[in-house]
Design an enzyme around this catalytic site. Structure first.
Site, PDB file in Angstrom:
ATOM      1  N   GLY A  12       0.797  -1.105   0.166  1.00 61.20           N
ATOM      2  CA  GLY A  12       0.290   0.055  -0.703  1.00 61.20           C
ATOM      3  C   GLY A  12       0.881   1.146  -0.004  1.00 61.20           C
ATOM      4  O   GLY A  12       0.480   2.937   0.546  1.00 61.20           O
ATOM      5  N   LYS A  13       1.813   1.137  -0.246  1.00 60.74           N
ATOM      6  CA  LYS A  13       3.032   2.325  -0.273  1.00 60.74           C
ATOM      7  C   LYS A  13       2.601   3.486  -1.237  1.00 60.74           C
ATOM      8  O   LYS A  13       2.210   4.713  -0.783  1.00 60.74           O
ATOM      9  CB  LYS A  13       3.877   2.195  -1.176  1.00 60.74           C
ATOM     10  CG  LYS A  13       5.622   1.078   0.054  1.00 60.74           C
ATOM     11  CD  LYS A  13       6.827   0.420  -0.999  1.00 60.74           C
ATOM     12  CE  LYS A  13       6.166  -0.031  -2.279  1.00 60.74           C
ATOM     13  NZ  LYS A  13       5.583  -1.151  -2.102  1.00 60.74           N
ATOM     14  N   THR A  15      -0.060   4.189  -2.631  1.00 65.00           N
ATOM     15  CA  THR A  15      -1.751   4.687  -1.879  1.00 65.00           C
ATOM     16  C   THR A  15      -1.562   5.381  -0.441  1.00 65.00           C
ATOM     17  O   THR A  15      -2.274   6.962  -0.907  1.00 65.00           O
ATOM     18  CB  THR A  15      -2.535   3.854  -2.225  1.00 65.00           C
ATOM     19  OG1 THR A  15      -2.985   2.802  -2.965  1.00 65.00           O
ATOM     20  CG2 THR A  15      -4.125   3.741  -1.253  1.00 65.00           C
ATOM     21  N   GLU A  31       7.695   5.886  -7.213  1.00 66.25           N
ATOM     22  CA  GLU A  31       8.395   4.648  -7.635  1.00 66.25           C
ATOM     23  C   GLU A  31       8.614   4.786  -9.523  1.00 66.25           C
ATOM     24  O   GLU A  31       6.715   4.922  -9.812  1.00 66.25           O
ATOM     25  CB  GLU A  31       8.430   3.391  -7.002  1.00 66.25           C
ATOM     26  CG  GLU A  31       8.964   2.457  -7.714  1.00 66.25           C
ATOM     27  CD  GLU A  31       8.523   1.147  -6.693  1.00 66.25           C
ATOM     28  OE1 GLU A  31       9.979   0.220  -6.969  1.00 66.25           O
ATOM     29  OE2 GLU A  31       7.937   0.626  -5.736  1.00 66.25           O
ATOM     30  N   GLN A  54      17.878  -4.531 -11.247  1.00 66.87           N
ATOM     31  CA  GLN A  54      18.185  -3.065 -10.791  1.00 66.87           C
ATOM     32  C   GLN A  54      19.006  -2.217 -10.500  1.00 66.87           C
ATOM     33  O   GLN A  54      19.002  -1.623 -10.028  1.00 66.87           O
ATOM     34  CB  GLN A  54      18.799  -4.707  -9.612  1.00 66.87           C
ATOM     35  CG  GLN A  54      18.044  -5.528  -8.749  1.00 66.87           C
ATOM     36  CD  GLN A  54      16.601  -4.536  -8.237  1.00 66.87           C
ATOM     37  OE1 GLN A  54      16.163  -5.233  -8.021  1.00 66.87           O
ATOM     38  NE2 GLN A  54      17.361  -4.744  -6.852  1.00 66.87           N
ATOM     39  N   ASP A  78       7.911   7.435  -2.460  1.00 66.87           N
ATOM     40  CA  ASP A  78       7.546   6.151  -2.438  1.00 66.87           C
ATOM     41  C   ASP A  78       8.491   5.157  -2.850  1.00 66.87           C
ATOM     42  O   ASP A  78       9.080   4.819  -3.981  1.00 66.87           O
ATOM     43  CB  ASP A  78       6.331   6.391  -3.724  1.00 66.87           C
ATOM     44  CG  ASP A  78       5.981   4.615  -3.917  1.00 66.87           C
ATOM     45  OD1 ASP A  78       6.032   3.804  -3.074  1.00 66.87           O
ATOM     46  OD2 ASP A  78       4.609   4.538  -5.144  1.00 66.87           O
ATOM     47  N   ARG A  79       8.858   4.115  -1.609  1.00 66.92           N
ATOM     48  CA  ARG A  79      10.071   3.363  -1.608  1.00 66.92           C
ATOM     49  C   ARG A  79      11.367   3.777  -1.601  1.00 66.92           C
ATOM     50  O   ARG A  79      11.655   5.248  -2.228  1.00 66.92           O
ATOM     51  CB  ARG A  79      10.001   2.510  -2.922  1.00 66.92           C
ATOM     52  CG  ARG A  79      10.980   1.459  -2.475  1.00 66.92           C
ATOM     53  CD  ARG A  79      10.731   0.062  -3.800  1.00 66.92           C
ATOM     54  NE  ARG A  79      10.036  -0.715  -3.014  1.00 66.92           N
ATOM     55  CZ  ARG A  79       9.714  -1.780  -3.419  1.00 66.92           C
ATOM     56  NH1 ARG A  79       9.102  -2.190  -4.997  1.00 66.92           N
ATOM     57  NH2 ARG A  79       8.214  -2.763  -3.196  1.00 66.92           N
ATOM     58  N   ASP A  84      16.032  -1.463  -2.610  1.00 61.68           N
ATOM     59  CA  ASP A  84      16.725  -1.623  -3.762  1.00 61.68           C
ATOM     60  C   ASP A  84      18.343  -2.967  -2.953  1.00 61.68           C
ATOM     61  O   ASP A  84      17.874  -4.088  -3.340  1.00 61.68           O
ATOM     62  CB  ASP A  84      17.360  -0.669  -4.611  1.00 61.68           C
ATOM     63  CG  ASP A  84      15.964  -0.454  -5.228  1.00 61.68           C
ATOM     64  OD1 ASP A  84      15.003  -1.075  -5.566  1.00 61.68           O
ATOM     65  OD2 ASP A  84      15.793   1.375  -5.447  1.00 61.68           O
ATOM     66  N   GLU A 145       2.399  -8.281 -13.239  1.00 59.47           N
ATOM     67  CA  GLU A 145       2.325  -9.432 -11.670  1.00 59.47           C
ATOM     68  C   GLU A 145       1.926 -10.649 -11.030  1.00 59.47           C
ATOM     69  O   GLU A 145       1.972 -11.417  -9.855  1.00 59.47           O
ATOM     70  CB  GLU A 145       2.178  -8.329 -10.194  1.00 59.47           C
ATOM     71  CG  GLU A 145       2.977  -6.725  -9.992  1.00 59.47           C
ATOM     72  CD  GLU A 145       2.326  -6.622  -9.113  1.00 59.47           C
ATOM     73  OE1 GLU A 145       2.756  -4.619  -8.359  1.00 59.47           O
ATOM     74  OE2 GLU A 145       1.024  -5.665  -8.795  1.00 59.47           O
TER      75      GLU A 145
END
Length: 204
Positions: A12-13, A15, A31, A54, A78-79, A84, A145
């Site tokens: 949920g990052k 959102t 992201e 990556q 976001d992230r 990573d 996904e």
């Protein structure tokens, strides 16, 4: 102020980043998923595309951090670049999907970048169970996904837990999201906002 949201795939990052950016009037940095040229290929053929993916994320995240520093604005991200380097790349290496040569090359590049990177003032880690992650991933329905395995998510979750326990770069707020519906339940979002307020007010 630099706040970052961390968490496994489907936690949920994005959102929460949107909701918090509106509430606090922070500028969101997301992201790069939509324009990422490697994601589809990666989930179809992980071993072939792991290193490319990556490196793409590392480049994208490093560029993002430099932009955040230059703006001087209040940012929510976001992230993070740390996910990573400490979770996704080591996990691919451990699964045999990233060769020793590529992993060492990647790690060396990250260490160099890390010397120029400021950690966020507050890191929010969204902790989630595997069933909840699976439910959210199916709910959003991204084609690439569909091939993500339970084993892959479980390995990532284990690494997230270990990383969160050893994180010492700044303030850390852990939020268990399994029993929270911060999208449709204003009270749940309010609970998160109150916890963030408490952390932020203790920052300065």
């Amino acid at each position: 102020m630099h706040v970052a949201v961390a968490g496994n795939i489907g936690a949920g990052k994005t959102t929460l980043t949107k909701l918090l950016s509106k509430h606090f009037n922070w500028e969101p940095h997301y992201e790069d998923v939509v324009d990422n040229p490697y994601l589809d290929d990666f989930y179809t053929q992980m071993e072939r595309w792991s290193f490319n993916l990556q490196i793409y994320f590392l480049n994208s995240r490093f560029r993002q951090i430099l932009e955040i520093r230059e703006t001087g604005k209040n940012i929510i991200q976001d992230r993070t670049i740390y996910e990573d380097a400490y979770i996704f790349a080591p996990n691919l290496h451990a699964m045999g999907l990233l060769t020793n040569r590529d992993f060492n090359n990647y790690s060396s590049l990250f260490e160099l970048m890390q010397e120029l990177v400021q950690p966020p003032d507050l890191l929010i880690y969204l902790r989630s169970s595997i069933p909840n992650l699976v439910k959210q991933i199916h709910k959003r329905g991204r084609d690439y996904e569909n091939t993500i395995s339970i084993d892959y998510l479980s390995r990532l979750n284990e690494r997230y837990e270990a990383w969160s326990q050893s994180y010492e770069k700044g303030k850390l707020l852990i939020i268990d999201v399994d029993d929270l519906d911060f999208v449709d339940n204003p009270e749940d979002l309010g609970t998160i906002i109150n916890r963030i307020d408490a952390e932020i007010n203790g920052l300065f």
